[in-house]
Design a protein around this motif. Structure first.
Motif, PDB file in Angstrom:
ATOM      1  N   PRO A 128      31.271 -42.513 -81.054  1.00 38.94           N
ATOM      2  CA  PRO A 128      31.942 -42.409 -82.359  1.00 38.94           C
ATOM      3  C   PRO A 128      31.089 -41.760 -83.454  1.00 38.94           C
ATOM      4  O   PRO A 128      29.875 -41.646 -83.326  1.00 38.94           O
ATOM      5  N   ASN A 129      31.744 -41.391 -84.531  1.00 38.29           N
ATOM      6  CA  ASN A 129      31.076 -40.907 -85.742  1.00 38.29           C
ATOM      7  C   ASN A 129      30.220 -42.044 -86.330  1.00 38.29           C
ATOM      8  O   ASN A 129      30.597 -43.214 -86.256  1.00 38.29           O
ATOM      9  N   CYS A 130      29.089 -41.665 -86.926  1.00 36.51           N
ATOM     10  CA  CYS A 130      28.138 -42.686 -87.388  1.00 36.51           C
ATOM     11  C   CYS A 130      28.724 -43.631 -88.439  1.00 36.51           C
ATOM     12  O   CYS A 130      28.331 -44.789 -88.523  1.00 36.51           O
ATOM     13  N   THR A 131      29.670 -43.154 -89.233  1.00 37.80           N
ATOM     14  CA  THR A 131      30.223 -44.014 -90.287  1.00 37.80           C
ATOM     15  C   THR A 131      31.044 -45.139 -89.662  1.00 37.80           C
ATOM     16  O   THR A 131      30.881 -46.319 -90.009  1.00 37.80           O
ATOM     17  N   THR A 132      31.912 -44.780 -88.718  1.00 40.67           N
ATOM     18  CA  THR A 132      32.700 -45.792 -88.013  1.00 40.67           C
ATOM     19  C   THR A 132      31.766 -46.737 -87.256  1.00 40.67           C
ATOM     20  O   THR A 132      31.909 -47.966 -87.316  1.00 40.67           O
ATOM     21  N   LEU A 133      30.804 -46.137 -86.557  1.00 44.49           N
ATOM     22  CA  LEU A 133      29.912 -46.931 -85.696  1.00 44.49           C
ATOM     23  C   LEU A 133      29.162 -48.013 -86.447  1.00 44.49           C
ATOM     24  O   LEU A 133      28.953 -49.106 -85.935  1.00 44.49           O
ATOM     25  N   SER A 134      28.770 -47.689 -87.683  1.00 49.66           N
ATOM     26  CA  SER A 134      27.911 -48.614 -88.424  1.00 49.66           C
ATOM     27  C   SER A 134      28.565 -49.972 -88.645  1.00 49.66           C
ATOM     28  O   SER A 134      27.873 -50.963 -88.855  1.00 49.66           O
ATOM     29  N   MET A 135      29.889 -50.035 -88.623  1.00 49.36           N
ATOM     30  CA  MET A 135      30.533 -51.338 -88.856  1.00 49.36           C
ATOM     31  C   MET A 135      31.158 -51.913 -87.587  1.00 49.36           C
ATOM     32  O   MET A 135      31.719 -53.012 -87.614  1.00 49.36           O
ATOM     33  N   MET A 136      31.090 -51.195 -86.459  1.00 52.78           N
ATOM     34  CA  MET A 136      31.863 -51.609 -85.287  1.00 52.78           C
ATOM     35  C   MET A 136      31.349 -52.873 -84.609  1.00 52.78           C
ATOM     36  O   MET A 136      32.133 -53.692 -84.138  1.00 52.78           O
ATOM     37  N   ALA A 137      30.032 -53.045 -84.531  1.00 52.75           N
ATOM     38  CA  ALA A 137      29.516 -54.253 -83.869  1.00 52.75           C
ATOM     39  C   ALA A 137      30.039 -55.489 -84.609  1.00 52.75           C
ATOM     40  O   ALA A 137      30.508 -56.452 -83.997  1.00 52.75           O
TER      41      ALA A 137
END
Ligand code: 2RA
Length: 353
Positions: A128-137
């Motif tokens: 994923p894009n880093c912005t989405t990834l940063s909140m996914m966990a």
């Protein structure tokens, strides 16, 4: 025999972080690592776990014998070469935007949807894009317990999301403005930069970034939305497996070098409490909870940069919205936001092939 791992884009900004991750991982399941880059970088020597490797030029033959090929290159290079790697028998793990929304390509965050990697008809898995990834966990963990329904986020994105030239620009602006006493009159930051030979027309950002915040990241899409905001919406839906998730995002660039932050307002189907949310977040191996405002303890990008986990804090129960939590996350956009997640996907694959 032990799998063969290739890294395409070994000499780029994310590729360099990837080498650092390979060198610091405790387990190393690879029988061989192959470093691949453009003709310009071929021949360069890079040390991986004490062994000096020579970067080879990107070609179809470079993928022969490769089990997993990680791609940290621009969209158009991935679009052309990931299918070539797959046709040569490798699984391509791609960190570009070229395949993320392809229905035949899983979009994977291992701690949220690792099993999705099994269904990869094109032999390609997207990061994923880093912005989405940063909140996914954090969102994945909370969703498993409370069932996510609605998401409103504002991002605070670091300059390095725009690459090395964007980092260089931020540093140049900071040097040009230091000690000038500006930021007190409309336009004085802009005019001081211009006088210092740093006109906005030369910047990767559409406004001064130093001493400022810029409500823009990515390219213009329909109805005033930015590409970055639409990625947050579409990718969150796909990763979490909630096709009708209500999402509204505002993406903002801030004068931080590396580490994206997000203010998240998440509404769930079930009742939530801060205590329950803390317990869930604390139990996640890839999350660090820093949430003690009385002691002035919360995550900030300057304290998180260079770290692998996602940091979460400021968890509050929304006062006027039922079943809703507000919280703040910080994640290194070059590590978990890019290289680390790609590498973790490769590790999951290695254990399963
Ligand atoms: C950015 N998310 O921060 C983008 C990089 N892929 O600009």
């Amino acid at each position: 025999s032990a799998p063969v791992l290739a890294l395409v884009g070994a000499t780029g900004a994310v590729g360099t972080v990837m080498i650092d991750i390979m060198n610091s991982r405790s387990a190393f399941p690879w029988g061989e690592v192959r470093l691949i880059a453009s003709a310009r970088s071929a021949g360069k020597k890079i040390s991986v776990r004490g062994q000096e490797l020579t970067v080879i030029e990107l070609s179809p033959e470079a993928f022969d014998g490769v089990d997993i090929a990680m791609f940290d290159v621009p969209d158009e290079i991935s679009a052309e070469w990931a299918p070539i790697a797959a046709s040569r028998g490798a699984v391509a793990v791609d960190n570009s935007g070229a395949f993320r929304m392809d229905a035949d390509v899983p979009l994977v965050v291992p701690e949220v949807n690792a099993d999705a990697i099994a269904d990869r008809p094109r032999g390609i898995i997207a990061n994923p894009n880093c912005t989405t990834l940063s909140m996914m966990a954090a969102l994945g963990a909370l969703h498993r317990e409370f069932e996510l329904r609605e998401l409103v986020v504002a991002s605070y994105q670091a300059a390095s999301g725009g690459g090395q030239s964007a980092i260089d620009r931020l540093y140049a602006e900071l040097s040009a403005l230091a000690g000038k006493g500006v930021g007190v009159e409309a336009g004085d930051v802009r005019s001081t930069l211009e006088a210092a030979g740093l006109p906005i027309s030369d910047s990767p950002f559409p406004a001064p970034l130093a001493l400022n915040v810029v409500p823009w990241a990515g390219s213009l899409k329909d109805d005033g939305w930015s590409s970055e905001e639409l990625k947050v919406r579409n990718e969150s839906r796909k990763i979490l497996g909630i096709p009708d998730l209500k999402v509204s995002a505002t993406c903002v660039r801030v004068p931080v070098v590396t580490t994206h932050s997000l203010a998240v307002h998440a509404t769930f189907a079930r009742e939530v409490t801060v205590e329950a949310a803390h317990k869930i977040l604390e139990a996640q191996p890839t999350i660090v909870l820093v949430d003690d405002p009385a002691a002035k303890r919360f995550p900030t990008p300057a304290d998180v940069v260079g770290e692998d986990p996602t940091y979460v804090g400021r968890v509050r129960q929304a006062l006027d919205f039922p079943n809703t939590l507000d919280f703040f996350v910080c994640g290194d956009n070059l590590r978990k936001g890019a290289a680390l997640n790609t590498y973790e996907i490769a590790e999951v694959l290695a254990a399963r092939i």
